[in-house]
Motif scaffolding. Structure first.
Motif, PDB file in Angstrom:
ATOM      1  N   ILE A  26       0.759  -1.171   0.327  1.00 31.21           N
ATOM      2  CA  ILE A  26      -0.170  -0.432  -0.071  1.00 31.21           C
ATOM      3  C   ILE A  26       0.961   0.914  -0.226  1.00 31.21           C
ATOM      4  N   GLY A  27       1.096   1.681  -1.059  1.00 28.78           N
ATOM      5  CA  GLY A  27       1.339   3.295  -1.090  1.00 28.78           C
ATOM      6  C   GLY A  27       2.999   2.753  -1.473  1.00 28.78           C
ATOM      7  N   GLY A  28       3.651   1.703  -1.823  1.00 36.78           N
ATOM      8  CA  GLY A  28       4.274   1.315  -2.688  1.00 36.78           C
ATOM      9  C   GLY A  28       4.996   2.015  -3.756  1.00 36.78           C
ATOM     10  N   VAL A  29       6.003   1.460  -4.207  1.00 36.33           N
ATOM     11  CA  VAL A  29       6.629   1.695  -5.679  1.00 36.33           C
ATOM     12  C   VAL A  29       6.039   1.062  -6.260  1.00 36.33           C
ATOM     13  N   GLY A  30       5.843  -0.530  -5.779  1.00 40.58           N
ATOM     14  CA  GLY A  30       4.947  -1.711  -7.154  1.00 40.58           C
ATOM     15  C   GLY A  30       3.730  -1.032  -7.513  1.00 40.58           C
ATOM     16  N   GLU A  31       2.861  -0.526  -6.416  1.00 38.39           N
ATOM     17  CA  GLU A  31       2.077   0.264  -6.864  1.00 38.39           C
ATOM     18  C   GLU A  31       1.965   1.255  -7.305  1.00 38.39           C
ATOM     19  N   TYR A  32       2.786   2.310  -7.407  1.00 42.92           N
ATOM     20  CA  TYR A  32       2.842   3.885  -8.570  1.00 42.92           C
ATOM     21  C   TYR A  32       2.938   2.616  -9.716  1.00 42.92           C
ATOM     22  N   ILE A  33       4.366   2.029  -9.650  1.00 43.21           N
ATOM     23  CA  ILE A  33       4.020   1.216 -11.821  1.00 43.21           C
ATOM     24  C   ILE A  33       3.215   0.643 -11.389  1.00 43.21           C
ATOM     25  N   GLU A  34       2.559   0.010 -11.049  1.00 41.52           N
ATOM     26  CA  GLU A  34       1.272  -0.891 -11.669  1.00 41.52           C
ATOM     27  C   GLU A  34      -0.200   0.379 -11.946  1.00 41.52           C
ATOM     28  N   ALA A  35      -0.609   1.703 -11.776  1.00 38.22           N
ATOM     29  CA  ALA A  35      -1.015   1.836 -12.157  1.00 38.22           C
ATOM     30  C   ALA A  35      -0.465   2.848 -13.192  1.00 38.22           C
ATOM     31  N   LEU A  36       1.087   3.083 -14.032  1.00 40.41           N
ATOM     32  CA  LEU A  36       1.660   4.033 -14.656  1.00 40.41           C
ATOM     33  C   LEU A  36       1.177   3.131 -15.775  1.00 40.41           C
ATOM     34  N   ILE A  37       1.581   1.549 -15.667  1.00 39.83           N
ATOM     35  CA  ILE A  37       1.140   0.440 -17.078  1.00 39.83           C
ATOM     36  C   ILE A  37      -0.400   0.389 -17.172  1.00 39.83           C
ATOM     37  N   LEU A  38      -1.072   0.555 -16.294  1.00 40.99           N
ATOM     38  CA  LEU A  38      -2.710   0.562 -15.974  1.00 40.99           C
ATOM     39  C   LEU A  38      -3.217   1.226 -16.837  1.00 40.99           C
ATOM     40  N   LYS A  39      -2.725   2.828 -17.052  1.00 32.64           N
ATOM     41  CA  LYS A  39      -2.863   4.158 -17.535  1.00 32.64           C
ATOM     42  C   LYS A  39      -2.758   3.640 -19.010  1.00 32.64           C
ATOM     43  N   VAL A  40      -1.158   3.332 -19.195  1.00 33.20           N
ATOM     44  CA  VAL A  40      -0.404   3.604 -20.467  1.00 33.20           C
ATOM     45  C   VAL A  40      -1.599   2.411 -21.203  1.00 33.20           C
ATOM     46  N   ASP A  41      -1.278   1.248 -20.622  1.00 36.01           N
ATOM     47  CA  ASP A  41      -2.553   0.707 -21.427  1.00 36.01           C
ATOM     48  C   ASP A  41      -3.853   0.632 -21.563  1.00 36.01           C
ATOM     49  N   SER A  42      -4.514   1.477 -21.044  1.00 38.44           N
ATOM     50  CA  SER A  42      -5.975   1.393 -21.519  1.00 38.44           C
ATOM     51  C   SER A  42      -6.027   2.701 -22.381  1.00 38.44           C
ATOM     52  N   LEU A  43      -4.601   3.576 -22.400  1.00 38.99           N
ATOM     53  CA  LEU A  43      -4.361   4.845 -23.072  1.00 38.99           C
ATOM     54  C   LEU A  43      -4.323   4.103 -25.144  1.00 38.99           C
ATOM     55  N   GLU A  44      -3.469   3.189 -24.788  1.00 37.07           N
ATOM     56  CA  GLU A  44      -3.473   1.985 -25.820  1.00 37.07           C
ATOM     57  C   GLU A  44      -4.400   0.866 -26.275  1.00 37.07           C
ATOM     58  N   ARG A  45      -4.984   0.567 -25.580  1.00 38.23           N
ATOM     59  CA  ARG A  45      -6.190   0.014 -25.399  1.00 38.23           C
ATOM     60  C   ARG A  45      -5.449  -1.185 -25.542  1.00 38.23           C
ATOM     61  N   ARG A  46      -4.441  -1.689 -24.854  1.00 35.59           N
ATOM     62  CA  ARG A  46      -4.036  -3.088 -24.442  1.00 35.59           C
ATOM     63  C   ARG A  46      -3.865  -3.712 -22.762  1.00 35.59           C
ATOM     64  N   LYS A  47      -4.483  -4.636 -23.060  1.00 33.95           N
ATOM     65  CA  LYS A  47      -4.166  -5.148 -21.792  1.00 33.95           C
ATOM     66  C   LYS A  47      -3.324  -6.074 -21.000  1.00 33.95           C
ATOM     67  N   ARG A  48      -2.570  -6.103 -20.454  1.00 37.84           N
ATOM     68  CA  ARG A  48      -1.253  -7.004 -20.177  1.00 37.84           C
ATOM     69  C   ARG A  48      -2.086  -7.583 -18.460  1.00 37.84           C
ATOM     70  N   ALA A  49      -1.512  -8.137 -18.415  1.00 32.97           N
ATOM     71  CA  ALA A  49      -1.020  -8.839 -16.775  1.00 32.97           C
ATOM     72  C   ALA A  49      -0.091  -7.964 -15.655  1.00 32.97           C
ATOM     73  N   VAL A  50      -0.229  -7.930 -14.662  1.00 31.48           N
ATOM     74  CA  VAL A  50       0.312  -6.622 -13.697  1.00 31.48           C
ATOM     75  C   VAL A  50      -0.030  -7.492 -12.778  1.00 31.48           C
ATOM     76  N   HIS A  51       1.234  -7.471 -11.695  1.00 34.58           N
ATOM     77  CA  HIS A  51       0.805  -8.139 -10.760  1.00 34.58           C
ATOM     78  C   HIS A  51       2.245  -8.212  -9.382  1.00 34.58           C
ATOM     79  N   VAL A  52       1.597  -7.177  -8.533  1.00 32.33           N
ATOM     80  CA  VAL A  52       2.665  -6.539  -7.762  1.00 32.33           C
ATOM     81  C   VAL A  52       2.252  -7.978  -6.161  1.00 32.33           C
ATOM     82  N   VAL A  53       3.771  -8.109  -5.704  1.00 30.57           N
ATOM     83  CA  VAL A  53       3.975  -8.590  -4.297  1.00 30.57           C
ATOM     84  C   VAL A  53       4.987  -8.119  -3.792  1.00 30.57           C
ATOM     85  N   ALA A  54       4.416  -7.478  -2.318  1.00 28.62           N
ATOM     86  CA  ALA A  54       4.879  -6.474  -1.349  1.00 28.62           C
ATOM     87  C   ALA A  54       4.427  -7.100  -0.024  1.00 28.62           C
TER      88      ALA A  54
END
Length: 168
Positions: A70-98
């Motif tokens: 919660i509030g970690g760098v992994g969460e930030y990176i996950e949100a960044l990738i999901l934002k880019v993927d939504s703009l590109e209409r792309r779907k990838r599996a992104v997982h954060v383990v912390a």
């Protein structure tokens, strides 16, 4: 993607978890699954453009952090990738383990990582389970959020936090 050999996997790690991620990558190689490792040595300043470009070829992105989820760098990176993927209409599996947001049992570093499913064998199992789930979904032509289902089911077989009463 219909076979593990064609799956593009990256294990992103930060903090002192690199050795566990490297060992997990070796365990995956034994099962003929190739996974690249991206070791984030510097968090600040975070070059978003470079990171997004580096992640373009991957369909499975696993982020391992030996800090708070919660509030970690992994969460930030996950949100960044999901934002880019939504703009590109792309779907990838992104997982954060912390680390979860709980008080941890006392123990050695290895014992704590084992409890939190951040040991090399737990990391390899997590990756294998999620790859299997993604491939199952693609073979059966299901159009649903693989990330949701994989994260839901991963909770059942492996658990989020294995408390050891001997060390409580």
């Amino acid at each position: 993607v219909t076979s593990v050999e064609k799956t593009e996997i990256v294990l992103v790690c930060l903090g002192s978890i690199y050795n566990e991620v490297k060992e997990a990558s070796d365990k995956l190689k034994e099962k003929e699954i190739e996974a690249d490792i991206n070791n984030l040595r510097f968090i600040k300043p975070f070059d978003e453009d470079y990171f997004i470009q580096a992640m373009q070829k991957y369909s499975h992105i696993f982020i391992f952090e030996d800090g708070s989820k919660i509030g970690g760098v992994g969460e930030y990176i996950e949100a960044l990738i999901l934002k880019v993927d939504s703009l590109e209409r792309r779907k990838r599996a992104v997982h954060v383990v912390a680390f979860p947001d709980v008080f941890l049992s006392e123990g050695t570093r290895d014992e704590i990582l084992e409890d939190l499913n951040l040991s090399p064998s737990s990391i390899a199992e997590f990756v294998l389970w999620n790859i299997w789930w993604f491939l199952w979904a693609s073979v059966y032509g299901k159009v649903f959020d693989v990330c949701f289902y994989a994260n839901f089911f991963i909770t059942c077989p492996f658990g989020l936090y294995k408390s050891d009463p001997k060390r409580s």
